[in-house]
Design a protein around this motif. Structure first.
Motif, PDB file in Angstrom:
ATOM      1  N   ASP A  81       0.863  -1.189  -0.003  1.00 36.08           N
ATOM      2  CA  ASP A  81       0.048  -0.007   0.042  1.00 36.08           C
ATOM      3  C   ASP A  81       0.821   1.369  -0.059  1.00 36.08           C
ATOM      4  O   ASP A  81       2.041   1.385   0.611  1.00 36.08           O
ATOM      5  CB  ASP A  81      -0.975  -0.077   1.391  1.00 36.08           C
ATOM      6  N   ASN A  82       0.433   2.390  -0.834  1.00 31.25           N
ATOM      7  CA  ASN A  82       1.159   3.416  -0.866  1.00 31.25           C
ATOM      8  C   ASN A  82       2.590   3.588  -1.134  1.00 31.25           C
ATOM      9  O   ASN A  82       3.384   4.272  -0.509  1.00 31.25           O
ATOM     10  CB  ASN A  82       1.000   4.231   0.488  1.00 31.25           C
ATOM     11  N   PHE A  83       2.943   2.423  -2.043  1.00 32.80           N
ATOM     12  CA  PHE A  83       4.381   2.273  -2.396  1.00 32.80           C
ATOM     13  C   PHE A  83       4.478   3.015  -3.838  1.00 32.80           C
ATOM     14  O   PHE A  83       3.838   2.678  -4.617  1.00 32.80           O
ATOM     15  CB  PHE A  83       4.946   0.891  -2.568  1.00 32.80           C
ATOM     16  N   VAL A  84       5.297   3.821  -3.773  1.00 35.73           N
ATOM     17  CA  VAL A  84       5.469   4.650  -5.035  1.00 35.73           C
ATOM     18  C   VAL A  84       7.061   4.609  -5.462  1.00 35.73           C
ATOM     19  O   VAL A  84       7.859   5.076  -4.923  1.00 35.73           O
ATOM     20  CB  VAL A  84       5.082   6.231  -4.930  1.00 35.73           C
ATOM     21  N   PRO A  85       7.308   3.617  -6.597  1.00 33.61           N
ATOM     22  CA  PRO A  85       8.931   3.410  -6.849  1.00 33.61           C
ATOM     23  C   PRO A  85       9.357   4.734  -7.293  1.00 33.61           C
ATOM     24  O   PRO A  85       8.745   5.495  -8.453  1.00 33.61           O
ATOM     25  CB  PRO A  85       8.813   2.197  -7.923  1.00 33.61           C
ATOM     26  N   ASP A  86      10.673   4.863  -7.284  1.00 31.28           N
ATOM     27  CA  ASP A  86      11.407   6.064  -7.837  1.00 31.28           C
ATOM     28  C   ASP A  86      11.957   5.426  -9.099  1.00 31.28           C
ATOM     29  O   ASP A  86      12.179   6.307 -10.046  1.00 31.28           O
ATOM     30  CB  ASP A  86      12.500   6.486  -6.910  1.00 31.28           C
ATOM     31  N   ASN A 113      12.091   1.622 -11.780  1.00 32.26           N
ATOM     32  CA  ASN A 113      11.598   0.349 -12.023  1.00 32.26           C
ATOM     33  C   ASN A 113      12.848  -0.325 -12.727  1.00 32.26           C
ATOM     34  O   ASN A 113      13.565   0.030 -13.817  1.00 32.26           O
ATOM     35  CB  ASN A 113      10.453   0.368 -12.843  1.00 32.26           C
ATOM     36  N   ASN A 153      13.098   4.215  -3.554  1.00 35.40           N
ATOM     37  CA  ASN A 153      12.150   3.149  -3.647  1.00 35.40           C
ATOM     38  C   ASN A 153      12.341   2.448  -4.870  1.00 35.40           C
ATOM     39  O   ASN A 153      12.191   3.153  -6.118  1.00 35.40           O
ATOM     40  CB  ASN A 153      10.717   3.590  -3.634  1.00 35.40           C
ATOM     41  N   ASP A 205      11.083  -0.806  -7.531  1.00 38.56           N
ATOM     42  CA  ASP A 205      10.155  -1.888  -7.982  1.00 38.56           C
ATOM     43  C   ASP A 205      11.205  -2.853  -8.839  1.00 38.56           C
ATOM     44  O   ASP A 205      11.652  -2.150  -9.888  1.00 38.56           O
ATOM     45  CB  ASP A 205       9.079  -1.570  -8.777  1.00 38.56           C
ATOM     46  N   LYS A 246       1.755  -0.315 -16.680  1.00 39.15           N
ATOM     47  CA  LYS A 246       1.988  -0.179 -15.209  1.00 39.15           C
ATOM     48  C   LYS A 246       3.164   0.615 -15.020  1.00 39.15           C
ATOM     49  O   LYS A 246       3.116   1.421 -14.035  1.00 39.15           O
ATOM     50  CB  LYS A 246       2.891  -1.553 -14.862  1.00 39.15           C
ATOM     51  N   VAL A 247       3.977   0.868 -15.865  1.00 37.91           N
ATOM     52  CA  VAL A 247       5.141   2.314 -15.870  1.00 37.91           C
ATOM     53  C   VAL A 247       5.334   2.644 -16.885  1.00 37.91           C
ATOM     54  O   VAL A 247       5.223   2.388 -18.205  1.00 37.91           O
ATOM     55  CB  VAL A 247       6.556   1.332 -15.245  1.00 37.91           C
TER      56      VAL A 247
END
Length: 310
Positions: free
Chosen positions: A19-24, A26, A54, A56, A117-118
């Motif tokens: 939850d509430n994870f925002v990657p810097d 990928n 962060n 992913d 997704k990205v």
């Protein structure tokens, strides 16, 4: 676990929080079973130097074992790991060469799988270590380009000419590619690749064809982001392009790799032993230099036996 895409049999996420994870950033890998451990060591090295980002991670593979990866997750609350088990039928008809397998093509479908997704991702081969922060890449404006990569200064112009590449243009190494997904699709890279790959025999199949397709759509990064030469620089990313790989006992130049290997969750797994005559001969030389003469002689005899029984 879900069935999400024509290239993917199933996918799932390993995470201590979702939850509430925002990657810097990928970061993607495309591997087969044989590279699962090296991929983990690469991932471990990235986490060692990027605690403030962060991340992913996306692992595209035909087989996945959670061993080691769960430990990395437990020690790094700033990451998630997404696993995609691939259906390889789309790649089985493509040419392979030398030590390459069809796994070299798995990376070509990543942009298609991740497109909803990205916006962009950093693709890395699994024979890589990260030595410094990736923050420069996070801040880089990729929007004018399909991808950013590093020039392969080792590529001979004679070879480029033999396969029809323009020798006045730079040739990039495909082991590190920062990919703009929208631009990749706009340039129809996947379909263009499939149209060209079987037209001739290539020494570096995926890399050569990508250079054909994208010669005018690449930003060339400094070699610190994919370092595989002898130039005296401090790399962010080091690429172990030679063979044998540094997780093999026959690798003569693994001193930069092994400290990370022996700090990683795979530290208790022995290094790979020589698989062929060339590796057996190299290992015999390494043992001789270490003064292990009996062991060296044993491996030299193994080398002779393997060479005679090719």
């Amino acid at each position: 676990m879900s069935n999400t895409h024509r290239f993917v049999k199933e996918s799932y996420t390993l995470s201590t929080h979702q939850d509430n994870f925002v990657p810097d950033i990928n970061i993607a890998f495309a591997i087969d079973k044989n590279y699962l451990r090296p991929c983990g060591v690469t991932l471990f090295s990235i986490t060692e130097h990027n605690k403030d980002l962060n991340i992913d991670f996306h692992i595209f593979t035909t087989f996945f074992d959670r061993f080691g990866y769960d430990e990395i997750l437990a020690n790094n609350p700033n990451i998630r790991i997404h696993v995609y088990i691939l259906d390889t039928q789309a790649y089985d008809h493509l040419q392979v060469n030398g030590h390459f397998t069809t796994a070299i093509y798995y990376r070509l479908s990543i942009a298609d799988i991740l497109k909803d997704k990205v916006e962009r991702f950093l693709y890395l081969d699994a024979d890589i270590l990260c030595f410094r922060s990736l923050k420069k890449l996070v801040q880089f404006d990729l929007s004018p380009y399909v991808l950013a990569a590093v020039q392969d200064k080792c590529m001979k112009k004679e070879y480029m000419l033999s396969i029809g590449l323009d020798t006045n243009k730079k040739y990039f190494n495909s082991g590190v590619m920062f990919i703009n997904i929208a631009a990749w699709h706009k340039n129809d890279v996947f379909n263009k690749f499939n149209a060209l790959i079987n037209e001739k025999i290539y020494k570096f199949p995926d890399q050569d064809v990508l250079n054909f397709i994208l010669s005018d759509h690449v930003y060339f990064l400094d070699q610190e982001f994919n370092y595989f030469t002898q130039d005296p620089i401090d790399p962010v990313i080091m690429h172990f392009v030679s063979s044998p790989k540094p997780w093999n006992v026959a690798a003569p130049h693994s001193q930069k790799y092994l400290p990370y290997y022996y700090k990683s969750p795979w530290k208790d797994i022995p290094l790979d032993m020589p698989r062929n005559s060339k590796e057996a001969k190299k290992y015999a030389k390494i043992l001789w230099k270490k003064g292990k003469f009996f062991e060296s002689l044993k491996w030299y005899l193994i080398y002779i036996n393997k060479k005679l029984n090719k």
